[in-house]
Design a protein around this motif. Structure first.
Motif, PDB file in Angstrom:
ATOM      1  N   GLU A 246       8.183  45.520 -60.763  1.00  0.00           N
ATOM      2  CA  GLU A 246       8.188  44.070 -60.571  1.00  0.00           C
ATOM      3  C   GLU A 246       6.856  43.499 -61.050  1.00  0.00           C
ATOM      4  OE1 GLU A 246       7.828  41.016 -56.855  1.00  0.00           O
ATOM      5  OE2 GLU A 246       9.167  42.738 -56.597  1.00  0.00           O
TER       6      GLU A 246
ATOM      7  N   THR B 267       4.748  39.983 -61.317  1.00  0.00           N
ATOM      8  CA  THR B 267       4.699  38.611 -60.809  1.00  0.00           C
ATOM      9  C   THR B 267       4.507  37.627 -61.955  1.00  0.00           C
ATOM     10  OG1 THR B 267       3.776  39.336 -58.698  1.00  0.00           O
ATOM     11  CG2 THR B 267       3.478  37.027 -59.278  1.00  0.00           C
ATOM     12  N   ARG B 268       5.206  36.515 -61.828  1.00  0.00           N
ATOM     13  CA  ARG B 268       5.130  35.466 -62.843  1.00  0.00           C
ATOM     14  C   ARG B 268       4.905  34.143 -62.117  1.00  0.00           C
ATOM     15  NH1 ARG B 268      10.316  33.469 -66.393  1.00  0.00           N
ATOM     16  NH2 ARG B 268       9.198  32.596 -68.167  1.00  0.00           N
ATOM     17  N   ASP B 269       3.747  33.521 -62.327  1.00  0.00           N
ATOM     18  CA  ASP B 269       3.459  32.261 -61.656  1.00  0.00           C
ATOM     19  C   ASP B 269       3.104  31.184 -62.669  1.00  0.00           C
ATOM     20  OD1 ASP B 269       0.799  32.771 -62.414  1.00  0.00           O
ATOM     21  OD2 ASP B 269       0.405  33.835 -60.545  1.00  0.00           O
ATOM     22  N   GLU B 270       2.709  30.015 -62.145  1.00  0.00           N
ATOM     23  CA  GLU B 270       2.437  28.877 -63.027  1.00  0.00           C
ATOM     24  C   GLU B 270       1.307  29.163 -64.009  1.00  0.00           C
ATOM     25  OE1 GLU B 270       1.624  25.659 -60.428  1.00  0.00           O
ATOM     26  OE2 GLU B 270       3.698  25.413 -59.759  1.00  0.00           O
TER      27      GLU B 270
ATOM     28  N   SER C 230       0.590  32.047 -65.243  1.00  0.00           N
ATOM     29  CA  SER C 230       0.861  33.231 -66.054  1.00  0.00           C
ATOM     30  C   SER C 230       1.125  32.844 -67.507  1.00  0.00           C
ATOM     31  CB  SER C 230       2.071  33.980 -65.489  1.00  0.00           C
ATOM     32  OG  SER C 230       2.452  35.019 -66.355  1.00  0.00           O
TER      33      SER C 230
ATOM     34  N   THR D  12      14.835  38.364 -65.775  1.00  0.00           N
ATOM     35  CA  THR D  12      13.789  37.348 -65.732  1.00  0.00           C
ATOM     36  C   THR D  12      14.128  36.286 -64.696  1.00  0.00           C
ATOM     37  OG1 THR D  12      13.332  37.676 -68.090  1.00  0.00           O
ATOM     38  CG2 THR D  12      12.518  35.651 -67.081  1.00  0.00           C
ATOM     39  N   TYR D  13      13.165  35.994 -63.835  1.00  0.00           N
ATOM     40  CA  TYR D  13      13.303  34.942 -62.828  1.00  0.00           C
ATOM     41  C   TYR D  13      12.099  34.016 -62.931  1.00  0.00           C
ATOM     42  CZ  TYR D  13      16.709  38.250 -60.937  1.00  0.00           C
ATOM     43  OH  TYR D  13      17.763  39.106 -60.796  1.00  0.00           O
ATOM     44  N   ASP D  14      12.160  32.892 -62.231  1.00  0.00           N
ATOM     45  CA  ASP D  14      11.068  31.922 -62.299  1.00  0.00           C
ATOM     46  C   ASP D  14       9.744  32.519 -61.827  1.00  0.00           C
ATOM     47  OD1 ASP D  14      12.768  29.991 -63.251  1.00  0.00           O
ATOM     48  OD2 ASP D  14      13.137  29.065 -61.294  1.00  0.00           O
ATOM     49  N   ASP D  15       9.816  33.423 -60.841  1.00  0.00           N
ATOM     50  CA  ASP D  15       8.577  33.923 -60.236  1.00  0.00           C
ATOM     51  C   ASP D  15       8.292  35.397 -60.521  1.00  0.00           C
ATOM     52  OD1 ASP D  15      10.708  34.816 -58.778  1.00  0.00           O
ATOM     53  OD2 ASP D  15       9.821  34.419 -56.808  1.00  0.00           O
ATOM     54  N   GLN D  16       9.183  36.066 -61.262  1.00  0.00           N
ATOM     55  CA  GLN D  16       8.937  37.485 -61.516  1.00  0.00           C
ATOM     56  C   GLN D  16       9.826  38.038 -62.623  1.00  0.00           C
ATOM     57  OE1 GLN D  16       9.989  38.771 -57.538  1.00  0.00           O
ATOM     58  NE2 GLN D  16      11.947  39.603 -58.222  1.00  0.00           N
TER      59      GLN D  16
ATOM     60  N   GLU E 159       3.519  44.262 -59.130  1.00  0.00           N
ATOM     61  CA  GLU E 159       3.583  43.945 -57.705  1.00  0.00           C
ATOM     62  C   GLU E 159       4.272  45.086 -56.967  1.00  0.00           C
ATOM     63  OE1 GLU E 159       2.987  41.899 -54.208  1.00  0.00           O
ATOM     64  OE2 GLU E 159       2.212  41.428 -56.219  1.00  0.00           O
TER      65      GLU E 159
END
Length: 240
Positions: free
Chosen positions: A140, A142-145, A147, A168-172, A197
């Motif tokens: 996993e 992490t994918r944030d603003e 990133s 792929t998801y908005d946050d990860q 993560e």
């Protein structure tokens, strides 16, 4: 009454935070044990172990908990640990798989069986539910603003490293691998600068099932009680 209510709310939040912290420590203990068993309990010669130890320290995991996991992996504590799997059914017929690490099989079997009974479930025989899961590597990211990770690049790098699937998801980003390829994929992506993560070999249900609303809390309580067991290292279900 308002004072009592305020205390009750504060205590409730504290209990919830303690439970969450306990589960984080349990997962970290499992990760420490796994990577130390795989590559040795010396962080100087095991880079993956160093990363997990850093994560444990960042989570304020007590030093004695970290050392206990390493001692289990190396056998330094003198105990003979066995890795066991218990299978059964929980509320609404949800399949439940329990992985344990124990130095007393009678104690662990008794407590796991009791947990199933507490919540209307039933412990089954070996093979009774495991066929409903696939063992996969799971990473996993992490994918944030903030990133700057590019979806296409992550997908390309993961597939090139040997991954089976990328979600792929908005946050990860979730990356799945064959269990045999997990280490190679993890190391190849780490070499490219990715940080994880979560990085583990886990059990993925083949056909997740919806749980009736009136059974969801009971199932959650069963999983919580199993995860609170010091001998239990992981709990998996087919719940959607």
């Amino acid at each position: 009454m308002s004072g009592h209510s305020k205390w009750h709310n504060i205590q409730g939040r504290k209990n919830a935070q303690d439970a969450k912290r306990g589960k984080i420590f349990q997962k970290l203990s499992r990760d420490l044990y796994t990577v130390a068993k795989e590559g040795g309990a010396d962080p100087d010669s095991n880079a993956t172990l160093r990363l997990v130890m850093d994560k444990a320290k960042a989570a304020n995991m007590p030093k004695e908990n970290i050392q206990r996991a390493l001692d289990k992996a190396s056998g330094a504590d003198g105990a003979n640990y066995q890795e066991l799997v218990y299978e059964g059914y929980g509320p609404a017929g949800v399949a439940v798989l329990v992985e344990a690490l124990t130095d007393n099989t009678n104690r662990t079997a008794s407590s796991v069986r009791a947990s199933f009974k507490h919540f209307g479930g039933e412990l089954g025989t070996s093979g009774s539910v495991s066929f409903q899961f696939d063992r996969k590597g799971y990473l996993e990211i992490t994918r944030d603003e903030d990133s700057d990770l590019d979806e296409d690049q992550v997908f390309e790098d993961a597939i090139e490293a040997g991954a089976e699937d990328v979600k792929t998801y908005d946050d990860q980003f979730e990356i799945y691998t064959d269990k045999q390829d997990f280490k190679d994929v993890r190391d190849a992506l780490a070499d490219k600068g990715y940080t994880f993560e979560t990085a583990e070999v886990t059990m993925i249900p083949q056909n997740p099932v919806a749980v009736p609303e009136d059974k969801q809390e009971t199932l959650a309580n069963l999983v919580d009680e199993l995860e609170d067991n010091d001998d239990v290292s992981a709990v998996y279900t087919t719940a959607e």
